[in-house]
Write a protein that holds these residues in place. Structure first.
Motif, PDB file in Angstrom:
ATOM      1  N   ILE A  92       0.950  -1.017   0.062  1.00  0.00           N
ATOM      2  CA  ILE A  92       0.120   0.226  -0.013  1.00  0.00           C
ATOM      3  C   ILE A  92       0.316   1.470   0.276  1.00  0.00           C
ATOM      4  O   ILE A  92       1.503   1.398   1.245  1.00  0.00           O
ATOM      5  CB  ILE A  92      -0.978   0.248   1.304  1.00  0.00           C
ATOM      6  CG1 ILE A  92      -1.896  -1.108   1.263  1.00  0.00           C
ATOM      7  CG2 ILE A  92      -1.766   1.583   1.273  1.00  0.00           C
ATOM      8  CD1 ILE A  92      -2.960  -1.325   2.399  1.00  0.00           C
ATOM      9  N   THR A  96      -0.951   6.454   2.345  1.00  0.00           N
ATOM     10  CA  THR A  96      -2.483   6.216   2.070  1.00  0.00           C
ATOM     11  C   THR A  96      -3.054   6.523   3.633  1.00  0.00           C
ATOM     12  O   THR A  96      -2.628   5.847   4.967  1.00  0.00           O
ATOM     13  CB  THR A  96      -2.476   4.686   1.346  1.00  0.00           C
ATOM     14  OG1 THR A  96      -1.409   4.822   0.605  1.00  0.00           O
ATOM     15  CG2 THR A  96      -3.558   5.336   1.332  1.00  0.00           C
ATOM     16  N   VAL A  98      -5.749   4.796   5.810  1.00  0.00           N
ATOM     17  CA  VAL A  98      -5.871   3.146   5.186  1.00  0.00           C
ATOM     18  C   VAL A  98      -7.352   2.596   6.396  1.00  0.00           C
ATOM     19  O   VAL A  98      -6.590   3.251   7.434  1.00  0.00           O
ATOM     20  CB  VAL A  98      -4.708   1.964   5.428  1.00  0.00           C
ATOM     21  CG1 VAL A  98      -5.270   0.879   5.831  1.00  0.00           C
ATOM     22  CG2 VAL A  98      -4.103   2.461   4.451  1.00  0.00           C
ATOM     23  N   GLU A 142      -9.771   4.662  -0.129  1.00  0.00           N
ATOM     24  CA  GLU A 142      -9.642   3.165  -0.786  1.00  0.00           C
ATOM     25  C   GLU A 142      -9.058   2.369  -0.367  1.00  0.00           C
ATOM     26  O   GLU A 142      -9.717   0.956  -0.864  1.00  0.00           O
ATOM     27  CB  GLU A 142      -8.329   4.117  -1.797  1.00  0.00           C
ATOM     28  CG  GLU A 142      -8.994   3.649  -3.010  1.00  0.00           C
ATOM     29  CD  GLU A 142      -7.648   3.319  -3.791  1.00  0.00           C
ATOM     30  OE1 GLU A 142      -7.241   3.188  -5.347  1.00  0.00           O
ATOM     31  OE2 GLU A 142      -7.053   4.708  -3.923  1.00  0.00           O
ATOM     32  N   TYR A 143      -7.947   2.552   0.815  1.00  0.00           N
ATOM     33  CA  TYR A 143      -8.000   0.796   1.299  1.00  0.00           C
ATOM     34  C   TYR A 143      -8.872   1.218   2.766  1.00  0.00           C
ATOM     35  O   TYR A 143      -8.850   1.349   3.554  1.00  0.00           O
ATOM     36  CB  TYR A 143      -6.766   0.989   1.161  1.00  0.00           C
ATOM     37  CG  TYR A 143      -5.608   1.217   0.232  1.00  0.00           C
ATOM     38  CD1 TYR A 143      -5.305   0.048  -0.247  1.00  0.00           C
ATOM     39  CD2 TYR A 143      -5.101   2.140  -0.127  1.00  0.00           C
ATOM     40  CE1 TYR A 143      -4.602  -0.417  -1.180  1.00  0.00           C
ATOM     41  CE2 TYR A 143      -4.712   1.851  -1.740  1.00  0.00           C
ATOM     42  CZ  TYR A 143      -4.074   0.701  -1.859  1.00  0.00           C
ATOM     43  OH  TYR A 143      -3.360   0.702  -3.568  1.00  0.00           O
ATOM     44  N   VAL A 157     -15.486   1.282  -0.272  1.00  0.00           N
ATOM     45  CA  VAL A 157     -13.968   1.210   0.600  1.00  0.00           C
ATOM     46  C   VAL A 157     -14.035   0.190  -1.054  1.00  0.00           C
ATOM     47  O   VAL A 157     -14.044  -0.281  -1.064  1.00  0.00           O
ATOM     48  CB  VAL A 157     -13.486   0.562   1.658  1.00  0.00           C
ATOM     49  CG1 VAL A 157     -12.304  -0.081   1.349  1.00  0.00           C
ATOM     50  CG2 VAL A 157     -13.467   1.835   2.340  1.00  0.00           C
ATOM     51  N   LYS A 159     -10.832  -1.124  -1.777  1.00  0.00           N
ATOM     52  CA  LYS A 159      -9.832  -2.857  -1.844  1.00  0.00           C
ATOM     53  C   LYS A 159      -9.361  -2.943  -0.424  1.00  0.00           C
ATOM     54  O   LYS A 159      -9.535  -1.661   0.072  1.00  0.00           O
ATOM     55  CB  LYS A 159      -8.122  -1.589  -1.718  1.00  0.00           C
ATOM     56  CG  LYS A 159      -8.579  -1.373  -3.832  1.00  0.00           C
ATOM     57  CD  LYS A 159      -6.697  -0.506  -4.307  1.00  0.00           C
ATOM     58  CE  LYS A 159      -6.852  -0.622  -5.475  1.00  0.00           C
ATOM     59  NZ  LYS A 159      -5.300   0.303  -5.978  1.00  0.00           N
ATOM     60  N   VAL A 161      -7.695  -5.421   2.199  1.00  0.00           N
ATOM     61  CA  VAL A 161      -6.376  -6.741   2.904  1.00  0.00           C
ATOM     62  C   VAL A 161      -7.174  -6.957   3.360  1.00  0.00           C
ATOM     63  O   VAL A 161      -6.909  -6.352   5.104  1.00  0.00           O
ATOM     64  CB  VAL A 161      -4.908  -5.704   2.584  1.00  0.00           C
ATOM     65  CG1 VAL A 161      -3.854  -6.654   3.157  1.00  0.00           C
ATOM     66  CG2 VAL A 161      -4.288  -4.730   2.113  1.00  0.00           C
TER      67      VAL A 161
END
Length: 674
Positions: A92, A96, A98, A142-143, A157, A159, A161
């Motif tokens: 990532i 960013t 998250v 986004e993450y 969201v 993406k 993980v």
């Protein structure tokens, strides 16, 4: 079986509860039994009975006050992340935003903290609170990172993980293992396997555990496999540690008072090689006091069974015998009757008990190696290797590598794995260097350092190796002359010549000839006539004992001695091996001194003058040889008469041993006047 109480707030996430239980069973296998408890379901003052308690959240401790009697057994459940998910998080982009999403805001905060603790610091981690979703605070993020809770991640969201359910941390499992006293091989193996799969913040701590475990296993293996009984006591004389042999002998336990050996003996001075009888068996007892600064904190006891030590000694002798690293002969094997040999053996026995370097001097065939072996077997190193090296028999190019060894590939033809040298093979024992006078100047330098420093260096290596050896050297050379001529290092000579032992030739100790002959011939000795015995005693024996032994073998085979012994003229050193001449020649060398006694006496005195040095003069055998070369034939008996006369006049002094006859100041003045 140990009981573990796994305590949650409620039953809301049954999948996580099942996952954690399986994780614990995976580590502790059948050694544990797990029961889950939920604070929301506990009755007032309901007691939870277990060997260890695992609570999921820190703030639960206040709620458990009325349910747990022993808070020492309480452990906070730490969590970690599997290594396989680390790469996805590191991919990532830096800085960013998250979103971190878990099943509750409380566990989300825990997960966020865990990620930062594990080094995921390049991201702006934002704990997700579903109460704030409607406010639109998470729009544009986004993450998201979630431990298997993808269904809770906001739809905005793009993406996700998924790092899977969080694992139980290594620290938690280690504490639990120790609380439950389950530090066995199975649990340690599973714990180490688990450690390799997760990310942990304190790597030094985990490495220390791993390395300590390895060291512990090594020490346990060494101590348990030791032939000794080993026990560690604390300052109260309670057992802290013991090996299997100690358990067999004493049937003890950890923390039990140790009452098998007198307390005063243990608390007293440190002991070594102290004889002790236990259970009707003899032991060698060693006690070491363990101190921290000036305070005693414990005692280490070591007992060696006398029987086992005796067996080790026998096995060591057998091993050295197979390798040829053993001295076969003792002083009892030396055949003699003469006073000079008795005196020599007495000196050798005295120096054998020391570790001083010995130089054995004597003509070829006088039994120098027999003497060296006897000294070794009489010494305190008798159970250690005896390595004999004939320096004259090994080519100079090989002698260095044979003495000091070499590393693999050090030179063309070297063995792949290298080779131990004679110095290392003789470690703790004796190295016998025969014909020491024949070594090269370069090797003399290396040998001097090895003897002086008790250290060697293999060829092709820069590593210094300590060696504990006793050096016995031997020579038939006149090392003093070699030193004066620059052929032998003076410092090496003095380093070797610490204790000289002189072996006379058998022509100088004629009392030993017949006892030696009897030994060599055995039963055949009874066939030797008196006249033959007289011939043997009068003969000069330039080859010494070796020649006498050969003559004995000749007699045992053919029933007579070699021809040269029956020839009168052969009794002089120079003519010992000459063929018999005519009767006229025999008569001309009959054992009669020449008419001009004064002339012969003067020649004898001149030869003594030439041979006299600081350390020795000249012996009768050598004198007869020199006179022979000048055409003067003389017997040993008649030479004795001349020497006695010269001594009575004060011209020479005659000393026992190899010193021989030496000229005096009065004799020197007489020579100069003539």
């Amino acid at each position: 079986m140990k009981k573990i109480a796994l305590i949650y707030k409620n039953r809301e996430n049954q999948e996580v509860i099942t996952y954690l239980e399986n994780a614990l069973y995976h580590i502790f296998e059948a050694y544990i039994e797990i029961k889950s408890y939920f604070i929301s379901e506990l009755l007032p003052n309901e007691q939870i009975e277990a060997d260890a308690y695992l609570m999921v959240y820190e703030d639960m401790i206040y709620q458990l006050k009325n349910h747990i009697s022993n808070f020492y057994k309480l452990i906070l459940l730490g969590r970690s992340i599997r290594k396989e998910f680390l790469h996805a998080m590191l991919e990532i982009p830096k800085d960013t935003d998250v979103l971190v999403v878990n099943d509750s805001y409380e566990t989300t905060i825990q997960t966020t903290y865990t990620l930062y603790e594990l080094g995921i610091s390049h991201l702006n981690l934002i704990p997700y609170d579903k109460e704030s979703t409607a406010s639109g605070n998470y729009n544009g993020i986004e993450y998201a990172i979630t431990p298997n809770e993808e269904s809770l991640v906001p739809k905005t969201v793009k993406k996700i993980v998924n790092i899977g359910y969080r694992e139980i941390s290594f620290d938690t499992l280690l504490k639990l293992m120790r609380k439950l006293d389950l530090e066995n091989d199975v649990v340690n193996r599973n714990l180490i396997r688990h450690l390799h799969t997760i990310i942990e913040p304190n790597t030094d701590y985990h490495d220390n555990y791993y390395n300590s475990y390895l060291k512990g296993k090594l020490l346990n293996r060494v101590v348990d496999n030791s032939l000794a009984v080993i026990i560690m006591l604390n300052e109260k004389l309670e057992v802290v540690y013991f090996n299997e042999k100690a358990n067999v002998l004493f049937e003890t336990n950890v923390n039990a008072p140790f009452k098998y050996i007198d307390a005063e003996l243990i608390r007293g001075e440190d002991l070594k090689n102290y004889p002790l009888v236990l259970a009707d068996e003899n032991y060698i007892f060693e006690k070491t006091t363990i101190k921290l600064m000036d305070e005693t904190i414990g005692y280490l006891l070591n007992l060696q069974s006398e029987k086992i030590l005796h067996d080790i000694e026998i096995n060591l002798k057998n091993y050295n015998a197979k390798k040829g690293l053993i001295a076969k002969h003792t002083f009892q094997d030396i055949i003699f009757k003469s006073d000079s040999m008795a005196e020599c053996i007495d000196v050798a026995k005295q120096v054998a008990r020391t570790d001083y370097t010995i130089l054995i001097r004597g003509e070829s065939g006088t039994g120098k190696e027999l003497m060296a072996q006897s000294i070794h077997n009489y010494s305190n190193r008798s159970n250690a290797p005896f390595v004999a090296v004939n320096c004259a028999a090994i080519p100079e190019t090989l002698l260095e590598s044979e003495l000091f060894g070499y590393e693999g590939g050090s030179f063309t033809g070297a063995q792949k794995n290298g080779k131990l040298g004679f110095f290392e093979k003789a470690h703790t024992g004796t190295l016998f260097l025969d014909e020491i006078g024949d070594i090269s100047a370069n090797l003399q330098t290396r040998l001097l350092r090895a003897i002086q420093e008790k250290q060697i260096m293999r060829i092709g290596s820069e590593k210094v190796i300590d060696v504990d050896i006793r050096i016995i050297a031997a020579t038939n050379s006149k090392l003093e002359e070699a030193v004066q001529k620059g052929k032998f290092r003076a410092d090496l000579f003095y380093r070797l010549n610490v204790i000289p032992v002189f072996l006379k030739s058998i022509s100088q100790r004629k009392d030993d000839i017949l006892p030696l002959l009897k030994f060599f011939l055995g039963k055949a000795y009874s066939n030797v006539t008196e006249s033959e015995k007289t011939l043997l005693v009068e003969y000069q024996w330039p080859g010494n004992i070796r020649q006498l032994q050969s003559a004995s073998l000749y007699y045992k085979t053919l029933g007579k001695f070699p021809e040269y012994l029956y020839e009168i003229k052969s009794r002089t050193t120079a003519d010992s091996f000459e063929p018999a001449g005519s009767a006229k020649e025999k008569n001309s060398v009959d054992e009669r001194i020449p008419v001009d006694v004064n002339a012969v006496s003067q020649k004898v005195l001149t030869e003594i003058y030439k041979a006299t040095q600081a350390y020795h003069g000249i012996g009768r055998s050598a004198m007869i040889g020199k006179l022979n070369m000048q055409g003067i034939k003389i017997s040993d008996g008649k030479l004795r008469t001349i020497l006695s006369d010269l001594e009575s006049q004060g011209f020479i002094s005659i000393k026992r041993g190899r010193c021989g006859a030496q000229i005096t100041e009065k004799g020197i003045q007489f020579i100069k006047q003539v």
